[in-house]
Scaffold this motif. Sequence first.
Motif, PDB file in Angstrom:
ATOM      1  N   ASN A  42       0.604  -1.637   0.020  1.00  0.00           N
ATOM      2  CA  ASN A  42      -0.023   0.044   0.447  1.00  0.00           C
ATOM      3  C   ASN A  42       0.810   1.070  -0.781  1.00  0.00           C
ATOM      4  N   VAL A  43       0.261   2.433  -0.372  1.00  0.00           N
ATOM      5  CA  VAL A  43       1.240   3.703  -0.691  1.00  0.00           C
ATOM      6  C   VAL A  43       1.254   4.085   0.756  1.00  0.00           C
ATOM      7  N   GLY A  44       0.746   3.205   1.825  1.00  0.00           N
ATOM      8  CA  GLY A  44       1.610   3.779   3.375  1.00  0.00           C
ATOM      9  C   GLY A  44       2.746   3.512   3.468  1.00  0.00           C
ATOM     10  N   GLU A  82      -1.213  -1.224 -10.898  1.00  0.00           N
ATOM     11  CA  GLU A  82      -0.778   0.335 -11.347  1.00  0.00           C
ATOM     12  C   GLU A  82      -1.803   0.890 -10.422  1.00  0.00           C
ATOM     13  N   ALA A  83      -2.744   0.212  -9.702  1.00  0.00           N
ATOM     14  CA  ALA A  83      -3.225   1.267  -7.968  1.00  0.00           C
ATOM     15  C   ALA A  83      -2.465   2.116  -7.573  1.00  0.00           C
ATOM     16  N   LEU A  84      -1.064   1.373  -7.010  1.00  0.00           N
ATOM     17  CA  LEU A  84      -0.326   1.119  -6.266  1.00  0.00           C
ATOM     18  C   LEU A  84       0.651   2.372  -7.107  1.00  0.00           C
ATOM     19  N   ALA A  85       1.033   2.415  -8.693  1.00  0.00           N
ATOM     20  CA  ALA A  85       1.821   3.548  -8.979  1.00  0.00           C
ATOM     21  C   ALA A  85       1.290   4.620  -8.972  1.00  0.00           C
ATOM     22  N   MET A  89       2.186   8.612  -7.087  1.00  0.00           N
ATOM     23  CA  MET A  89       2.511   9.226  -7.614  1.00  0.00           C
ATOM     24  C   MET A  89       1.840  10.749  -7.154  1.00  0.00           C
ATOM     25  N   GLU A  90       0.890  10.376  -6.431  1.00  0.00           N
ATOM     26  CA  GLU A  90       0.644  11.429  -6.207  1.00  0.00           C
ATOM     27  C   GLU A  90       0.975  12.518  -4.704  1.00  0.00           C
ATOM     28  N   TYR A 119       4.611   5.162 -16.621  1.00  0.00           N
ATOM     29  CA  TYR A 119       4.944   6.352 -15.294  1.00  0.00           C
ATOM     30  C   TYR A 119       6.338   6.452 -15.175  1.00  0.00           C
ATOM     31  N   PHE A 120       8.133   6.190 -16.419  1.00  0.00           N
ATOM     32  CA  PHE A 120       8.339   6.766 -16.614  1.00  0.00           C
ATOM     33  C   PHE A 120       8.450   7.894 -17.177  1.00  0.00           C
TER      34      PHE A 120
END
Length: 308
Positions: A42-44, A82-85, A89-90, A119-120
């Motif tokens: 997860n992003v955390g 993709e969901a994590l990426a 990015m945010e 994402y690159f």
Amino acid sequence: MMFIDPHTHMISRTTDDYEAMAAAGVVAVIEPAFWIGQPRTNVGSYIDYLSHIVGFERFRAGQFGIRHYCTIGLNSKEANNEALAEEVMEILPRFALKEGVVAIGEIGYDEQSDLEDKYFRLQLELAKELDLPVMIHTPHRDKKRGTSRSMDVCEEHGLPPSKVVIDHNNEETVQETLERGFWAAFSIYPSTKMGNARMVEILRQYGAERIIVDSACDWGISEPLGVAKTAKLALERGIPEEQVRLACYQNALDAYGQSGQIKEDDWLNPPAIDQRTLYEGNSILRGGREPKIEEAKIKRSMDELIIE
């Protein structure tokens, strides 16, 4: 001779490594954001990791007299989630603006998938927006095609080659990287990517202009003294000292110095080491170990040639 190791994952290394690097002449390291050996869930966990490399790791290096910088980015492996990426990015811009961040990186291709490409490109645009250099990770498989493609995409997005470091080069990619005007970095890795004897032959063939040596030391089998040992071997094998200095010190300073976040005075006039210092209540000391406490630091200068 002073050294900069511009690609080290010190979060994976021990305090013994910091001590050995400082004793060998390493005055500064750059820690690129990368993956942790297994997928983040997860992003955390990404936020905690980035907070660590802009925070505690910077403090920890300073306790051994080494100045620590980092790069911020979404690595290519995790771009495939993709969901994590999207969430990562945010949060990247708020970390990329922290003190000591010298580039967006390491970014680029691993499997050269469509998501990695997406994402690159987004992160290249972020680097342009923030006016930061870029550190490119080139793939270990299908390297030549991936390296050429990385430079094609940088040019397509209008990044000047002088602001892009292409890392993990080898004999197959170096000529094109230099001919196209990019910085060519080499990771000295035992048994795999690039040994230092091969690196010395590259210096002999191409010279040291825009060539950068790093260790890329991490949690795997790697060598935190890769830069210092390569410099010593190069000198022993007749590479001129100025060429060694360029590849193992000055070129990294020039490339990442474009960020405005890394300058020579940081280590020529450093704060004195005081291992009694705490970071958010934490010390590097354990048990009853005596702290190292320096007197007010004497300014170091390359002009002071007499060593007593």
